[in-house]
Design a protein around this motif. Structure first.
Motif, PDB file in Angstrom:
ATOM      1  N   SER A 118     -27.160 -21.225 -16.923  1.00 29.61           N
ATOM      2  CA  SER A 118     -27.825 -20.293 -16.025  1.00 29.61           C
ATOM      3  C   SER A 118     -29.092 -20.981 -15.526  1.00 29.61           C
ATOM      4  O   SER A 118     -29.895 -21.473 -16.322  1.00 29.61           O
ATOM      5  CB  SER A 118     -28.164 -19.011 -16.775  1.00 29.61           C
ATOM      6  OG  SER A 118     -28.885 -18.144 -15.941  1.00 29.61           O
ATOM      7  N   ASP A 144     -20.846 -20.389  -9.785  1.00 28.10           N
ATOM      8  CA  ASP A 144     -20.169 -19.091  -9.872  1.00 28.10           C
ATOM      9  C   ASP A 144     -20.928 -18.005  -9.136  1.00 28.10           C
ATOM     10  O   ASP A 144     -20.376 -17.253  -8.358  1.00 28.10           O
ATOM     11  CB  ASP A 144     -20.003 -18.670 -11.338  1.00 28.10           C
ATOM     12  CG  ASP A 144     -18.939 -19.483 -12.046  1.00 28.10           C
ATOM     13  OD1 ASP A 144     -18.043 -19.995 -11.367  1.00 28.10           O
ATOM     14  OD2 ASP A 144     -19.024 -19.595 -13.280  1.00 28.10           O
ATOM     15  N   ASP A 145     -22.190 -17.902  -9.420  1.00 30.22           N
ATOM     16  CA  ASP A 145     -22.987 -16.804  -8.893  1.00 30.22           C
ATOM     17  C   ASP A 145     -24.288 -17.393  -8.379  1.00 30.22           C
ATOM     18  O   ASP A 145     -25.003 -18.067  -9.109  1.00 30.22           O
ATOM     19  CB  ASP A 145     -23.261 -15.796 -10.012  1.00 30.22           C
ATOM     20  CG  ASP A 145     -24.044 -14.597  -9.537  1.00 30.22           C
ATOM     21  OD1 ASP A 145     -23.936 -14.252  -8.346  1.00 30.22           O
ATOM     22  OD2 ASP A 145     -24.776 -14.013 -10.360  1.00 30.22           O
ATOM     23  N   ARG A 147     -27.807 -16.386  -6.145  1.00 33.64           N
ATOM     24  CA  ARG A 147     -28.630 -15.372  -5.480  1.00 33.64           C
ATOM     25  C   ARG A 147     -29.929 -16.009  -5.047  1.00 33.64           C
ATOM     26  O   ARG A 147     -30.625 -16.627  -5.852  1.00 33.64           O
ATOM     27  CB  ARG A 147     -28.925 -14.217  -6.430  1.00 33.64           C
ATOM     28  CG  ARG A 147     -27.793 -13.223  -6.480  1.00 33.64           C
ATOM     29  CD  ARG A 147     -28.123 -12.062  -7.391  1.00 33.64           C
ATOM     30  NE  ARG A 147     -27.247 -12.249  -8.553  1.00 33.64           N
ATOM     31  CZ  ARG A 147     -27.598 -12.073  -9.801  1.00 33.64           C
ATOM     32  NH1 ARG A 147     -28.794 -11.683 -10.102  1.00 33.64           N
ATOM     33  NH2 ARG A 147     -26.750 -12.271 -10.781  1.00 33.64           N
ATOM     34  N   MET A 161     -28.769 -18.723 -10.358  1.00 29.43           N
ATOM     35  CA  MET A 161     -27.347 -19.060 -10.236  1.00 29.43           C
ATOM     36  C   MET A 161     -26.762 -19.401 -11.582  1.00 29.43           C
ATOM     37  O   MET A 161     -27.462 -19.696 -12.541  1.00 29.43           O
ATOM     38  CB  MET A 161     -27.153 -20.229  -9.262  1.00 29.43           C
ATOM     39  CG  MET A 161     -27.604 -21.543  -9.750  1.00 29.43           C
ATOM     40  SD  MET A 161     -27.219 -22.807  -8.530  1.00 29.43           S
ATOM     41  CE  MET A 161     -27.436 -24.262  -9.494  1.00 29.43           C
ATOM     42  N   THR A 162     -25.443 -19.323 -11.636  1.00 32.65           N
ATOM     43  CA  THR A 162     -24.687 -19.709 -12.812  1.00 32.65           C
ATOM     44  C   THR A 162     -23.830 -20.893 -12.417  1.00 32.65           C
ATOM     45  O   THR A 162     -23.102 -20.835 -11.430  1.00 32.65           O
ATOM     46  CB  THR A 162     -23.801 -18.549 -13.296  1.00 32.65           C
ATOM     47  OG1 THR A 162     -24.630 -17.416 -13.518  1.00 32.65           O
ATOM     48  CG2 THR A 162     -23.092 -18.920 -14.579  1.00 32.65           C
TER      49      THR A 162
END
Length: 166
Positions: A118, A144-145, A147, A161-162
């Protein structure tokens, strides 16, 4: 009802304008008509045509930019071109992300293990963060993620982010 009110108020004004114009000499009437035509032409040119031409020029510039980007993307071999400062494909992911962040002059808080991390970056310039993310992806890291939120000053963002390795 509204049309009747408008007609009732406009009709006397039109009649007064006709009387006023009839009192002018032929030469004055001709000059007033020419002046009115020039005024309408100027309003049409500067108020309608010029703004439309500017919008058209901007649209063509954007289309040209997007076509150039598409051509570059089509020319890029599958898997993408190597990016300077790309993340090493071996070693723990958290160390690789820290290294990539340092190469892009970013301070990243990374938590996680060798396969998943993360990442949090606060108050960073947008034009520094985008190459950082691109370097991660070109090094085989899967984001993956992601923002991005605006920070307290213009041009600065907060990123969360991940990241994972396949």
């Amino acid at each position: 009802m509204i049309v009747a009110v408008v007609r009732a108020r406009a009709l006397p004004a039109v009649e007064r304008a006709n009387v006023w114009l009839a009192d002018r000499s032929e030469r004055e009437r001709l000059l007033l008509i020419v002046l009115a035509i020039l005024g309408i032409a100027a309003i049409g040119w500067y108020g309608i045509i010029q703004p439309l031409l500017a919008v058209r020029q901007t649209a063509f510039a954007r289309i040209e930019l997007y076509e150039g980007l598409q051509a570059r993307l089509r020319a890029t071999p599958t898997g993408g071109a190597a990016v300077p400062g790309a993340v090493p494909t071996s070693g723990p992911l958290d160390q690789a992300v820290r290294l990539a962040a340092a190469e892009h002059a970013l301070t990243a808080e990374v938590t996680g293990n060798a396969g998943r991390a993360s990442v949090t970056i606060t108050r960073a310039r947008f034009d520094s963060v985008v190459p950082f993310v691109r370097a991660l992806e070109s090094g085989g890291v899967i984001v993956d993620d992601l923002r991005m939120e605006a920070a307290d000053q213009p041009g600065l963002i907060n990123l969360t982010m991940t990241a994972a390795r396949p």
